[in-house]
Design an enzyme around this catalytic site. Sequence first.
Site, PDB file in Angstrom:
ATOM      1  N   ASP A 416       0.832  -1.197   0.000  1.00  9.45           N
ATOM      2  CA  ASP A 416       0.000   0.000   0.000  1.00  9.45           C
ATOM      3  C   ASP A 416       0.874   1.256   0.000  1.00  9.45           C
ATOM      4  OD1 ASP A 416      -2.577   1.456   0.491  1.00  9.45           O
ATOM      5  OD2 ASP A 416      -1.601   1.934   2.387  1.00  9.45           O
ATOM      6  N   GLU A 469       1.153  -0.618  -5.202  1.00  6.84           N
ATOM      7  CA  GLU A 469       0.208   0.466  -5.473  1.00  6.84           C
ATOM      8  C   GLU A 469       1.053   1.736  -5.563  1.00  6.84           C
ATOM      9  OE1 GLU A 469      -3.473   3.008  -3.535  1.00  6.84           O
ATOM     10  OE2 GLU A 469      -1.827   2.250  -2.338  1.00  6.84           O
TER      11      GLU A 469
END
Length: 743
Positions: A416, A469
Amino acid sequence: MMTQANAYFYDGADVALLNGQYTDVFSLLGMHSANEGKALIVRCFLRNALSVDVISIKDGRKVASLDKVNEQGLFAGTLGRRVKPFLYLLRVEYPLCQLDIVDPYQFDSLLNSDDIYLFGEGSAERAYEFLGANWRQTQGVEGVHFCVWAPNAKRVSVVGDFNHWDDTRHVMRQHLANGLWELFLPNVVEGAHYKFDLVYQNGERHTKSDPMATQMECAPHNASIVPPKAHHSWNDTAWMSKRAATAWHKAPMSAYEVHLGSWRRKGEQGEQYLDYQDLIEQLIPYVKEQGFTHIELMPISEFPFDGSWGYQPVGLYAPTHRFGDANGLKAFVDACHQAGIGIILDWVSAHFPKDPHGLVRFDGTCLYEHEDPRKGTHPDWDTLIYNYDRGEVRSFLLSNACYWLREFHFDGLRLDAVSSMLYLDYSREPGQWLPNAYGGRENLEAISFLQILNQRLYQAFPGVCMIAEESTAFAGVTKPTDQQGLGFGFKWNMGWMNDSLSYLGRDPLYRQFHHHQLTFSLMYAYTEQFMLSVSHDEVVHGKGSLLHKIPGDDWQKFATLRAYYGFMWGHPGKKLLFMGCEFGQRNEWNHNQSLDWHLLAYEPHQGVQRWLKDLNHLYQAMPALSVQDYEGAGFSWLDCENSRDSIFTFVRYGLAGDAPLVFVINMTPQLHTGFRIGLPLAGDYREYLNSDSQIYGGSNQGNAGTVVAESLPWQGMAQSALITVPPLGCLVIGPATGLAEAN
C-alpha cells in the site's frame, strides 16, 4: 549489626529491586555461587508469599527453605552442601494456595549471536522466531521466551495475568550491545495476556503491546496474547509446487479484492462477522464459480479502528481477532489453495498509527520512526513513517513480510501507498521536507529497502507475486533490481484507472471528445508490468459505486458497465476488481455492513454478475488474453481513432498456435449494422461473448454467434467482415475452428 537483608543483598540492591529500579536482575536473582564457590545462594522476589522452598526438578526433593528477607516478598537462602548449579523450582505458599514456580532467573540467555547480528544489520528474515513470545524448551523445561527491542529503556518487564500485571515481578535481561531484552518464563499458559512495561530514561513508565505479538486482544483492549502451541497441518503441496512453476506475468491473473468484515455478514441484523470457517464455506466457492484466479485480502494485521479498514495496523504480526485465530486463517488460505485459488495480502509498510500502546516512541525515543516530523510524520493520515535507514526497523518489516509468506502461505503481497515511501516531499509543501544526501526528493533508504525486500522474497518464496500500489511515474517499479528497478512483479495502473473511470462518467454524447481516455494507456502499457485495478478506493468517500458514476437510465448504466468490463478484460495487464462491483452494487461501499446481496434478486444485477463470470472463464481459457500481456506482440489496434462512434476495436494475440481474439467495444447507445472490422485470420469466426446478449440483460443485438471472414483487406488485415455492433456493448470474436496463417 547485620540484618537478614544485607546478609543476602548488597549496596541497597534489595531496595532498588523492590522499587523496580534494579535492571541487572540476573546478577542478583536466581541461583549464584557463594562463599568463594563453596556454596550456592538462591534469591527470589515473590509478593504476598508466606514461605518459599527450593525443590530439585531432577528428583523432586526439597533442598532448602528460603529465609523471608522482608514483608515485601524478598526471599533468599544459602544451600551449603551444594556447589554445582542445578535445575529447581520454587514451592511457594500463598495465603490461599500453594504454587510450584520454575524460577526464570536460573536460565541463561536463549538468544543466538547470528540472529542478533542479522537483526541489527537489517537482513533478518525470521526475527519473529526470537522476538515476541515464542514457545521454547531449554534444559528440558518448556516455557515462553519473551524478547523485545528497546535499546533506550532503563528497564523492561513482562507483565501479564500470570503475574497480576506486577512490573517488578519479571524484569527482563538487558543486552546492552544490541538493545534487546529477554526472559524465559515457564509456568505461562497458552492464551495468557501480556504486555511489556518500560521505564523510560526520564523515569516515566509505559506499557506497550508486543510489536511482534502473533495474537492480540480485541479493541478497546490491547494486550498481546501468548499463542497456542498447536499449528495448522498444511495440505497445499500441489498448489505450492504449481505456484513455483508458474510464470505469473504470462498467466491469467484476475484478483477479487475483499474486505472480510463486509463481504457478507451474519446475525439477525448483520452485526456479526463471518469467521474463517464461514469464509471457507461461502467465499471460496463463490470466487471459484465467478472465475477469479486470486483473492486479494485488504489488511488483516490487528488494527483497533474499524474505519481504517486495516490500513493503520498496530499488531503487524497478529492476524486480527475479528474472523478467528491464526490457525483459522491458515485453514482458510489452505482451502483457497486446494480450490486452486491464490491469495494475496494487502501489506502496510509505509506508515503506522500513533496509538499509544503501539510503536510510537516505543522506548521513550523515536525508535521505529524518524525524530524529525519532516521525515517521520505522514501529513495525509497523521501517522508515522518507518525509519528505513535503521537496520532493526528493516529487519522488523522484512521479517514480517516473510512471516506472512512462510507461516501463512500467502501467494504474494500488495504494498500500500508505495508512492509515499518513494518521495520525501510526498504531500508536503516546500520547507516541510528534508532532501536526501544528494539534495534530491527520493527517499533513498525506502528505495533500498523495497529493492532488498523484493529480491529476498522472490528468492525465498518461488512463485510469489509482489504488487505495488504506486501512482506516480517513478521509473522501473517492475524492473529487476539488477537493472536499478524496485523489483516488483506488478504495478497497479492508476493512470488507466483514473482515465477510464473519468470516461465512464461522461455522457455518451460527449465521449467522442474524450476518446483518448481509453486509448492513451496503450501508449505506456509496456513500460511496466501493469495490473488494471478497480479497487475499494474508487467506490468510497463520496465517489459512489461504479453504477452511480455512469450517466443515463438503468438500462444504459448496466450496459455501459458490462462494456467497460469487457474493455478492461481485453486490455493488456492483470486484473483486480473490488467486491460488489461484479454484480453492480448500487450504493458505495460501507465497511460497517454487508454487500447488498439482495440485489441479485433482480435480473440486471444477475446479468452483470454472469457477464463478469463468463469474462473470467474466457480469460482463463484463452492464452491470447494473458500470455503476452507485457509484450507488444500481444496487442494490436484495429481502430483506435473512431472517436465519432466511440467504438474501439483491437486484437489480442497469444503465442504460435493460440487463437487470437478480436474485441469490439461500443460506448454509445447507437446500434451499428454492416460495420466492417479487420480480422487476423481467414475462415469462420465465433462470437465468444456479447455483452448485449439477453442472458446478460441486453437487447440481444449481435451476430447470432457467427461471423464469416471475407478476403477484403481492412484495418491493416487481409481479411474482414461486416458485423452488427450492439449499443453500449462489447463483442469478443475468435476463430471458430482451427487456425490458418495469421496476417
